[in-house]
Design a protein around this motif. Sequence first.
Motif, PDB file in Angstrom:
ATOM      1  N   GLU A 111      -7.582   3.355   4.624  1.00 36.35           N
ATOM      2  CA  GLU A 111      -7.411   1.989   5.110  1.00 36.35           C
ATOM      3  C   GLU A 111      -6.395   1.260   4.236  1.00 36.35           C
ATOM      4  N   GLY A 112      -5.582   0.423   4.848  1.00 33.78           N
ATOM      5  CA  GLY A 112      -4.636  -0.371   4.087  1.00 33.78           C
ATOM      6  C   GLY A 112      -3.322   0.311   3.814  1.00 33.78           C
ATOM      7  N   ILE A 113      -3.047   1.430   4.479  1.00 33.67           N
ATOM      8  CA  ILE A 113      -1.779   2.127   4.299  1.00 33.67           C
ATOM      9  C   ILE A 113      -0.848   1.742   5.444  1.00 33.67           C
ATOM     10  N   SER A 114       0.344   1.287   5.116  1.00 34.53           N
ATOM     11  CA  SER A 114       1.270   0.857   6.157  1.00 34.53           C
ATOM     12  C   SER A 114       1.963   2.046   6.797  1.00 34.53           C
ATOM     13  N   PHE A 115       2.547   1.828   7.956  1.00 33.80           N
ATOM     14  CA  PHE A 115       3.297   2.880   8.645  1.00 33.80           C
ATOM     15  C   PHE A 115       4.466   3.357   7.799  1.00 33.80           C
ATOM     16  N   PHE A 116       5.057   2.463   7.028  1.00 35.16           N
ATOM     17  CA  PHE A 116       6.173   2.856   6.164  1.00 35.16           C
ATOM     18  C   PHE A 116       5.708   3.845   5.101  1.00 35.16           C
ATOM     19  N   GLN A 117       4.521   3.641   4.570  1.00 36.01           N
ATOM     20  CA  GLN A 117       3.987   4.571   3.584  1.00 36.01           C
ATOM     21  C   GLN A 117       3.632   5.907   4.214  1.00 36.01           C
ATOM     22  N   ILE A 118       3.016   5.858   5.389  1.00 35.31           N
ATOM     23  CA  ILE A 118       2.641   7.091   6.082  1.00 35.31           C
ATOM     24  C   ILE A 118       3.868   7.944   6.359  1.00 35.31           C
ATOM     25  N   MET A 119       4.942   7.301   6.829  1.00 34.92           N
ATOM     26  CA  MET A 119       6.143   8.039   7.209  1.00 34.92           C
ATOM     27  C   MET A 119       7.127   8.187   6.046  1.00 34.92           C
ATOM     28  N   ASP A 120       6.720   7.750   4.850  1.00 35.45           N
ATOM     29  CA  ASP A 120       7.535   7.892   3.648  1.00 35.45           C
ATOM     30  C   ASP A 120       8.932   7.300   3.853  1.00 35.45           C
ATOM     31  N   CYS A 121       8.974   6.088   4.423  1.00 29.35           N
ATOM     32  CA  CYS A 121      10.239   5.414   4.728  1.00 29.35           C
ATOM     33  C   CYS A 121      10.412   4.193   3.833  1.00 29.35           C
TER      34      CYS A 121
END
Length: 278
Positions: A111-121
């Motif tokens: 929880e609390g992980i942004s899409f940018f973090q997930i996609m390493d962008c």
Amino acid sequence: MFSVSSLRTVFRAAPQPRWLVTNRLSGSAAVSCSAHCVSTSVLKKDTWDSNFNFRALGKERELFISTKQVCSRRDLCTSQVKLSCWKCQQALDQTPSFFCMSCKVVQPPEEGISFFQIMDCDYTFTLDTQKLQKRYLQLQRSLHPDNFSQNSVREQEYSESHSALVNKAYKTLLKPLSRGLYMLELKGMRLEEGTDLGADSDFLMELMEINEALDEAQTPEEANKIGQDTKGKLADLTEQIDAALREGELQVSKALLAQMKYYANIEEKVKKKLSEFM
């Protein structure tokens, strides 16, 4: 908005989904806030103050947070909260942690992980879409539910959740419009892509003229000319939106995204028009 000088609250976590839980920690972990962390649904108030302790109790994981800085609910992220593997109890050093490096089992989505973090962008409106696509394919190959058909039910559920989340993150960040709206949401301005963002009358009149010209186009060259002009306007808008988001000018960003939405629609109409000449 409210602050509490000393508060300790215990929440009973629901069996599913187990996103906000981690193994018991002997100490507290500092929590940092960043602009690209999505909101956490656990907290009911927008802010809190020092000495806040939160413990989610479940048979798999527990989370203990201690922070002395005032943080917005939308900015809370778990990037500095140490999590542990639900199976072998080893610490998970990466964020997000899709797998345990020790026992290799799939971990629940955090929880609390942004899409940018997930996609390493990079957290930017002008992100590298080729890198985004490469990351997407890599994650889907490793997290696809078919890879875990012989594993435990728990791992199968986690892989399905990860796969769905990766799909959503990829689709959101791939297109400039949805990416921009998501960045506004991370800044606290929640909007849906289908929302009418509004536009002034002069701009709408200009769009009407472009649409009429496209409808009256008799050759591919005429339609393609409109398409090229539209691409140029979208490129200019991309630069302006990126600058506005960097400066935190949310209302300006919203207005520019409205223009982008209309020009993106024209671009799609141009493609359809060109297909009619084939």
